[in-house]
Design a protein around this motif. Structure first.
Motif, PDB file in Angstrom:
ATOM      1  N   GLN A 159       0.829  -1.221   0.000  1.00  0.00           N
ATOM      2  CA  GLN A 159       0.000   0.000   0.000  1.00  0.00           C
ATOM      3  C   GLN A 159       0.855   1.260   0.000  1.00  0.00           C
ATOM      4  OE1 GLN A 159      -3.035  -0.398   3.143  1.00  0.00           O
ATOM      5  NE2 GLN A 159      -4.481  -0.350   1.444  1.00  0.00           N
ATOM      6  N   ARG A 160       1.941   1.221   0.784  1.00  0.00           N
ATOM      7  CA  ARG A 160       2.836   2.385   0.828  1.00  0.00           C
ATOM      8  C   ARG A 160       3.477   2.601  -0.537  1.00  0.00           C
ATOM      9  NH1 ARG A 160       4.172   0.734   6.177  1.00  0.00           N
ATOM     10  NH2 ARG A 160       5.990  -0.414   5.452  1.00  0.00           N
ATOM     11  N   ALA A 161       3.871   1.500  -1.178  1.00  0.00           N
ATOM     12  CA  ALA A 161       4.489   1.599  -2.519  1.00  0.00           C
ATOM     13  C   ALA A 161       3.487   2.166  -3.524  1.00  0.00           C
ATOM     14  CB  ALA A 161       4.970   0.224  -2.964  1.00  0.00           C
ATOM     15  N   GLU A 162       2.234   1.746  -3.365  1.00  0.00           N
ATOM     16  CA  GLU A 162       1.182   2.238  -4.271  1.00  0.00           C
ATOM     17  C   GLU A 162       0.985   3.741  -4.122  1.00  0.00           C
ATOM     18  OE1 GLU A 162      -1.203   0.649  -6.645  1.00  0.00           O
ATOM     19  OE2 GLU A 162       0.677  -0.467  -6.678  1.00  0.00           O
ATOM     20  N   LEU A 163       1.133   4.222  -2.865  1.00  0.00           N
ATOM     21  CA  LEU A 163       0.964   5.659  -2.604  1.00  0.00           C
ATOM     22  C   LEU A 163       2.039   6.480  -3.306  1.00  0.00           C
ATOM     23  CD1 LEU A 163       0.029   5.750   1.184  1.00  0.00           C
ATOM     24  CD2 LEU A 163      -1.418   6.431  -0.729  1.00  0.00           C
ATOM     25  N   LEU A 164       3.213   5.872  -3.465  1.00  0.00           N
ATOM     26  CA  LEU A 164       4.329   6.583  -4.101  1.00  0.00           C
ATOM     27  C   LEU A 164       4.228   6.592  -5.620  1.00  0.00           C
ATOM     28  CD1 LEU A 164       7.327   5.366  -1.917  1.00  0.00           C
ATOM     29  CD2 LEU A 164       6.265   7.628  -1.899  1.00  0.00           C
ATOM     30  N   GLN A 165       3.358   5.746  -6.155  1.00  0.00           N
ATOM     31  CA  GLN A 165       3.187   5.697  -7.618  1.00  0.00           C
ATOM     32  C   GLN A 165       2.567   7.006  -8.089  1.00  0.00           C
ATOM     33  OE1 GLN A 165       3.776   3.095  -9.926  1.00  0.00           O
ATOM     34  NE2 GLN A 165       4.917   2.128  -8.280  1.00  0.00           N
ATOM     35  N   PRO A 166       3.076   7.589  -9.216  1.00  0.00           N
ATOM     36  CA  PRO A 166       2.450   8.805  -9.731  1.00  0.00           C
ATOM     37  C   PRO A 166       1.013   8.524 -10.162  1.00  0.00           C
ATOM     38  CG  PRO A 166       4.072   7.948 -11.274  1.00  0.00           C
ATOM     39  CD  PRO A 166       4.173   7.121 -10.039  1.00  0.00           C
ATOM     40  N   VAL A 167       0.147   9.484  -9.855  1.00  0.00           N
ATOM     41  CA  VAL A 167      -1.278   9.317 -10.187  1.00  0.00           C
ATOM     42  C   VAL A 167      -1.450   9.518 -11.691  1.00  0.00           C
ATOM     43  CG1 VAL A 167      -3.629  10.127  -9.735  1.00  0.00           C
ATOM     44  CG2 VAL A 167      -1.929  10.152  -7.915  1.00  0.00           C
ATOM     45  N   GLN A 168      -2.044   8.539 -12.328  1.00  0.00           N
ATOM     46  CA  GLN A 168      -2.266   8.611 -13.770  1.00  0.00           C
ATOM     47  C   GLN A 168      -3.635   9.267 -14.026  1.00  0.00           C
ATOM     48  OE1 GLN A 168      -2.496   4.820 -15.768  1.00  0.00           O
ATOM     49  NE2 GLN A 168      -1.072   5.480 -17.322  1.00  0.00           N
ATOM     50  N   PRO A 169      -3.691  10.254 -14.927  1.00  0.00           N
ATOM     51  CA  PRO A 169      -4.987  10.850 -15.209  1.00  0.00           C
ATOM     52  C   PRO A 169      -5.969   9.803 -15.731  1.00  0.00           C
ATOM     53  CG  PRO A 169      -3.221  12.080 -16.272  1.00  0.00           C
ATOM     54  CD  PRO A 169      -2.618  10.845 -15.712  1.00  0.00           C
ATOM     55  N   ALA A 170      -7.235   9.997 -15.404  1.00  0.00           N
ATOM     56  CA  ALA A 170      -8.258   9.003 -15.756  1.00  0.00           C
ATOM     57  C   ALA A 170      -8.315   8.770 -17.268  1.00  0.00           C
ATOM     58  CB  ALA A 170      -9.606   9.451 -15.245  1.00  0.00           C
ATOM     59  N   ALA A 171      -8.211   9.865 -18.042  1.00  0.00           N
ATOM     60  CA  ALA A 171      -8.305   9.747 -19.502  1.00  0.00           C
ATOM     61  C   ALA A 171      -7.140   8.923 -20.045  1.00  0.00           C
ATOM     62  CB  ALA A 171      -8.294  11.123 -20.142  1.00  0.00           C
ATOM     63  N   LEU A 172      -5.970   9.134 -19.434  1.00  0.00           N
ATOM     64  CA  LEU A 172      -4.774   8.422 -19.889  1.00  0.00           C
ATOM     65  C   LEU A 172      -4.898   6.933 -19.605  1.00  0.00           C
ATOM     66  CD1 LEU A 172      -2.162   9.492 -21.195  1.00  0.00           C
ATOM     67  CD2 LEU A 172      -1.072   9.250 -18.982  1.00  0.00           C
ATOM     68  N   SER A 173      -5.406   6.632 -18.412  1.00  0.00           N
ATOM     69  CA  SER A 173      -5.542   5.214 -18.075  1.00  0.00           C
ATOM     70  C   SER A 173      -6.605   4.567 -18.964  1.00  0.00           C
ATOM     71  CB  SER A 173      -5.892   5.039 -16.606  1.00  0.00           C
ATOM     72  OG  SER A 173      -7.261   5.098 -16.385  1.00  0.00           O
ATOM     73  N   TRP A 174      -7.629   5.344 -19.324  1.00  0.00           N
ATOM     74  CA  TRP A 174      -8.667   4.825 -20.219  1.00  0.00           C
ATOM     75  C   TRP A 174      -8.070   4.530 -21.597  1.00  0.00           C
ATOM     76  CZ3 TRP A 174     -11.056   6.211 -24.820  1.00  0.00           C
ATOM     77  CH2 TRP A 174     -12.248   5.545 -25.111  1.00  0.00           C
ATOM     78  N   LEU A 175      -7.236   5.441 -22.085  1.00  0.00           N
ATOM     79  CA  LEU A 175      -6.577   5.254 -23.379  1.00  0.00           C
ATOM     80  C   LEU A 175      -5.638   4.051 -23.347  1.00  0.00           C
ATOM     81  CD1 LEU A 175      -5.687   8.856 -24.562  1.00  0.00           C
ATOM     82  CD2 LEU A 175      -7.090   7.195 -25.776  1.00  0.00           C
ATOM     83  N   GLU A 176      -4.959   3.922 -22.218  1.00  0.00           N
ATOM     84  CA  GLU A 176      -4.033   2.793 -22.039  1.00  0.00           C
ATOM     85  C   GLU A 176      -4.789   1.472 -22.116  1.00  0.00           C
ATOM     86  OE1 GLU A 176      -0.158   1.228 -20.994  1.00  0.00           O
ATOM     87  OE2 GLU A 176      -0.813   3.172 -21.719  1.00  0.00           O
ATOM     88  N   ARG A 177      -5.937   1.437 -21.439  1.00  0.00           N
ATOM     89  CA  ARG A 177      -6.740   0.215 -21.444  1.00  0.00           C
ATOM     90  C   ARG A 177      -7.271  -0.077 -22.842  1.00  0.00           C
ATOM     91  NH1 ARG A 177     -11.039   0.769 -16.913  1.00  0.00           N
ATOM     92  NH2 ARG A 177     -10.300   2.902 -16.863  1.00  0.00           N
TER      93      ARG A 177
END
Lengths: 159, 206
Positions: free
Chosen positions: A39-57
């Motif tokens: 969970q701590r490692a996940e917190l350090l991950q940069p937040v990906q914009p929703a649109a970008l993650s949608w495009l990635e998917r």
């Protein structure tokens, strides 16, 4: 009990043995700590914009079927067709462009520069003979060839 | 740490899931730990029996607990916390299996260490696996065959078999978790059993 019923009991017993297929108490003793670390490692991950993650998917979804062996040939054929189409379109575009250029010249009435066709088939090569060759010696002046010997022809007496 | 309310049991194991959820939502994030401890074994088993891979199960289990924690505010009390978190685990696992299939993943059955206990000994004796030196070999073969057979089932059929036959979840509860009718659960289970009987015929006594 019927055979199906016996089979059922046996099958259930067999499947129940899978309950014991666990990594052991040591794993579960440490799992909570590992989860906190995760969970701590996940917190350090940069937040990906929703649109970008949608495009990635979307990209993954579209790319994934081509990775499947069943679609490999279709994917390859489609790529080749697309490449061929692009080449043909580029060629057509080039021809259309040159026609358009000449048409525009005529429309504007520019006759100053005549069109010069440099066609290799229209050029007539001249016979270049090296001086002193046997062929040149034989054809010094007009001669007829009869049999094996060369006969001198007197032009003044001919006609 | 949030002070304990009057009448609230001291031992977290005695606190109901929903109460722990309330405490997390009120800001006591440590109240989530007993929930993880409570469900880790069950969810591990569900995920492992669907994926047949220890590494994948470990990763998925982390994701499931993390996702549940992040979405705790969207948990509606129409179903129990157990149903809700099982649903998350199954959806997450099914998505993973689908993506693994699309990527042409070759299944590798891992040699998980069997934790032999007297209960298992008794069960193995009933299905004709004797105690003694050949036991480990026979058990390994059985484990491989069971995993292969489960992987040959469709995801839908495998899910009901894992929940019903391996985990012992009642069909009513399975219907709630998978958002299906009980009839559909029964029908899937019946079809899956037929398939498994064909595949595991050698292990079933005449």
């Amino acid at each position: 009990m019927s055979k199906a019923g016996n089979d059922m009991d046996e099958l259930t017993r067999l499947l129940r043995t899978k309950r014991h297929e666990t990594p052991g108490p040591e794993y579960f003793r440490h799992f909570l700590g590992e989860f906190h670390r995760y969970q701590r490692a996940e917190l350090l991950q940069p937040v990906q914009p929703a649109a970008l993650s949608w495009l990635e998917r979307l990209r993954n979804y579209l790319a994934a079927p081509l990775a499947h062996p069943a679609f490999a040939f279709a994917g390859g054929a489609a790529t080749c067709l697309m490449a061929l189409g692009i080449v043909l379109m580029a060629q057509n575009a080039g021809t259309a462009l040159s026609v358009a250029d000449s048409a525009s010249q005529n429309v504007s009435g520019s006759l100053a520069t005549p069109v010069v066709y440099e066609d290799a088939l229209m050029q007539q090569p001249e016979l270049q003979l090296a001086a002193g060759t046997a062929f040149e010696r034989d054809f010094q002046g007009s001669r007829y060839v009869t049999g094996q010997d060369v006969i001198q022809y007197e032009t003044g007496l001919a006609f | 740490m949030k002070p304990r309310a009057e009448g609230e049991p001291a031992n977290p194991e005695e606190i109901a899931d929903e109460q722990l959820v309330d405490r997390v939502l009120q800001g006591d994030v440590t109240a989530y730990d007993p929930l993880v401890l409570r469900y880790q074994t069950r969810l591990y088993s569900v995920i492992y029996n669907m994926t047949s891979n220890h590494e994948d199960t470990n990763d998925l289990l982390m994701v499931v607990f993390d996702r549940a924690f992040r979405n705790l505010s969207s948990y509606k009390r129409t179903a129990s916390f157990s149903t809700w978190i099982h649903r998350i685990a199954i959806n997450q696992t099914l998505n993973f299996i689908k993506s693994r299939k699309r990527q042409g993943f070759n299944l590798s059955l891992n040699d998980i260490e069997n934790n032999l206990d007297p209960e298992l000994d008794a069960e193995l004796s009933k299905i004709g696996i004797p105690t003694g030196p050949e036991r480990e070999v026979r058990l390994g073969e059985l484990q491989k065959k069971l995993n292969e057979s489960l992987q040959k089932l469709s995801e839908d059929h495998r899910t009901v078999v894992v929940l019903s036959d391996i985990e012992g979840v009642p069909q009513v509860e399975i219907a709630r978790i998978l958002n299906l009718s009980e009839g559909t659960v029964r029908s899937r289970l019946h079809y899956a059993h037929q398939q498994l009987r064909k595949m595991l015929g050698n292990y079933l006594k005449d």
